[in-house]
Design a protein around this motif. Structure first.
Motif, PDB file in Angstrom:
ATOM      1  N   ARG A 157      -0.179  30.767   5.106  1.00  0.00           N
ATOM      2  CA  ARG A 157       0.389  29.865   5.908  1.00  0.00           C
ATOM      3  C   ARG A 157       0.588  30.280   7.511  1.00  0.00           C
ATOM      4  O   ARG A 157       0.687  29.575   8.193  1.00  0.00           O
ATOM      5  CB  ARG A 157       2.000  29.930   5.262  1.00  0.00           C
ATOM      6  CG  ARG A 157       1.964  29.457   3.675  1.00  0.00           C
ATOM      7  CD  ARG A 157       2.057  27.846   3.615  1.00  0.00           C
ATOM      8  NE  ARG A 157       0.582  27.437   3.756  1.00  0.00           N
ATOM      9  CZ  ARG A 157      -0.038  27.658   2.459  1.00  0.00           C
ATOM     10  NH1 ARG A 157       0.370  28.105   1.386  1.00  0.00           N
ATOM     11  NH2 ARG A 157      -1.492  27.526   2.368  1.00  0.00           N
ATOM     12  N   LEU A 158       0.814  31.597   7.433  1.00  0.00           N
ATOM     13  CA  LEU A 158       0.953  32.306   8.913  1.00  0.00           C
ATOM     14  C   LEU A 158      -0.218  31.964   9.697  1.00  0.00           C
ATOM     15  O   LEU A 158      -0.454  31.530  10.930  1.00  0.00           O
ATOM     16  CB  LEU A 158       1.316  33.676   8.913  1.00  0.00           C
ATOM     17  CG  LEU A 158       2.659  34.026   8.476  1.00  0.00           C
ATOM     18  CD1 LEU A 158       2.764  35.629   8.201  1.00  0.00           C
ATOM     19  CD2 LEU A 158       3.830  33.536   9.474  1.00  0.00           C
ATOM     20  N   ALA A 159      -1.494  32.085   9.045  1.00  0.00           N
ATOM     21  CA  ALA A 159      -2.812  31.792   9.737  1.00  0.00           C
ATOM     22  C   ALA A 159      -2.908  30.357   9.843  1.00  0.00           C
ATOM     23  O   ALA A 159      -3.303  29.994  11.154  1.00  0.00           O
ATOM     24  CB  ALA A 159      -3.776  32.008   8.607  1.00  0.00           C
ATOM     25  N   GLU A 160      -2.330  29.183   9.116  1.00  0.00           N
ATOM     26  CA  GLU A 160      -2.365  28.117   9.466  1.00  0.00           C
ATOM     27  C   GLU A 160      -1.456  27.663  10.568  1.00  0.00           C
ATOM     28  O   GLU A 160      -1.808  26.893  11.536  1.00  0.00           O
ATOM     29  CB  GLU A 160      -1.640  27.076   8.257  1.00  0.00           C
ATOM     30  CG  GLU A 160      -2.995  27.332   7.151  1.00  0.00           C
ATOM     31  CD  GLU A 160      -2.344  26.577   5.730  1.00  0.00           C
ATOM     32  OE1 GLU A 160      -1.284  26.332   5.810  1.00  0.00           O
ATOM     33  OE2 GLU A 160      -3.163  26.153   5.122  1.00  0.00           O
ATOM     34  N   LEU A 161      -0.298  28.248  10.548  1.00  0.00           N
ATOM     35  CA  LEU A 161       0.926  28.153  11.807  1.00  0.00           C
ATOM     36  C   LEU A 161       0.111  28.746  13.101  1.00  0.00           C
ATOM     37  O   LEU A 161       0.365  28.091  14.064  1.00  0.00           O
ATOM     38  CB  LEU A 161       2.068  28.806  11.347  1.00  0.00           C
ATOM     39  CG  LEU A 161       3.284  28.733  12.397  1.00  0.00           C
ATOM     40  CD1 LEU A 161       3.598  27.305  12.582  1.00  0.00           C
ATOM     41  CD2 LEU A 161       4.360  29.762  12.006  1.00  0.00           C
TER      42      LEU A 161
END
Length: 329
Positions: A157-161
């Motif tokens: 999720r952090l990589a997507e954000l």
């Protein structure tokens, strides 16, 4: 009889878009609204598009001009004058007066600044749009499935954000081996502060421009009020062509020609000495003169007064009669 030719002057102009046909095409309507909003922001006006057909109000862009707010209808052109002023122009008049020129390859500092701020604004909007889209996708996907590593799920999720916030083209490129290079930790606080500084700078610039514009209008109002005091038959009435309440129009006769100016509510105190009449009074009927025609007539009358009286004349007058100095040489 001496003749004159108008000097060639390059101006910037944009056409007010027309509603897409056939109606009901969502993508075309969105593009239409966005284009209208962009045009209104460019000229410092307000977009009044997509009005209800039953309201009786035509779609228009409300433009702040030197004469007050004026409407530009779909198909009309909005012109930016040589001094930065904006005013509407009908398409037939525009076609007969102007021809397209290729822009200069070297942009001025003001144009470059405007483009930079516009690019920053678009970049911020794109960032927000990507993050909203990502959030909606997360909400639709729901919590991680049972048995999924929560830490790994959060890493994804952090990589997507991270990918959503960074502008396109700034992502780490693949190495020749097909592996992603290790990216540095993202300083979210620094990014937020940078965005805050950018938005604050844009707001401060807009405020400064508005203050400068309002100061120029106030100076003009002082001069028009003085001219009204020196002119016989000056009248003032409420402006029926402006939607906002409190606007007025002052009518003068200068050298047998009508001249009129819109008066903002904040400048009404300067015109207490002018006779107030109803909007249907014969003395308060616009004769159709344009801004350019008005100032051309004023310049011609000024030259005529100087030729009659000369700089030694101490009388303050705007009438057409000869003063004592001129009648008794």
């Amino acid at each position: 009889m001496p003749q004159f030719r108008k000097k060639p002057v390059d101006i910037e102009a944009r056409c007010v878009p027309t509603y897409p046909q056939p109606r009901g095409r969502e993508t075309s309507v969105v593009a239409y609204v966005n284009e209208c909003v962009a045009l209104a922001e460019w000229c410092g006006g307000r977009s009044h598009m997509m009005n209800d057909a039953d309201s009786g109000i035509e779609d228009h862009i409300l433009i702040p001009t030197l004469e007050g707010d004026m409407r530009a209808l779909p198909g009309d052109y909005v012109i930016k004058g040589v001094k930065g002023e904006f005013y509407p122009c009908k398409p037939d008049v525009f076609a007969a007066t102007y021809e397209r020129v290729e822009p200069s390859p070297a942009a001025t500092d003001d144009e470059m600044t405007t483009r930079v701020f516009a690019a920053l604004h678009r970049s911020a909007e794109q960032d927000v749009s990507r993050v909203i889209t990502l959030y909606e996708r997360w909400a639709k996907a729901g919590p991680p499935p049972l048995g999924t590593s929560v830490s790994r799920w959060w890493d994804i999720r952090l990589a997507e954000l991270h990918a959503a916030i960074l502008p396109p083209g700034t992502q780490a490129e693949e190495t020749p081996m097909g592996q992603q290079e290790q990216s540095a930790p993202v300083d979210w606080r620094a990014i937020a502060k940078q965005r805050e500084r950018e938005l604050k700078a844009v707001g401060e610039q807009k405020h400064a421009v508005e203050q400068e514009r309002d100061g120029a209008y106030r100076e003009r109002a002082h001069l028009v009020a003085l001219l009204a005091a020196m002119t016989d038959g000056a009248v003032i009435t409420y402006a029926t062509d402006v939607d906002e309440p409190g606007w007025q129009i002052v009518y003068l006769t200068i050298g047998d020609r009508q001249a009129s100016w819109h008066v903002s509510p904040r400048d009404a105190d300067l015109f207490q000495h002018v006779e107030r009449v109803e909007h249907d009074d014969p003395r308060a009927q616009w004769d159709g003169h344009t801004t350019e025609e008005k100032y051309t007539a004023i310049a011609a009358h000024t030259a005529e007064l100087m030729q009659r009286c000369g700089p030694a004349c101490s009388e303050m007058h705007t009438g057409t009669g000869r003063c004592e100095t001129a009648s008794n040489p």
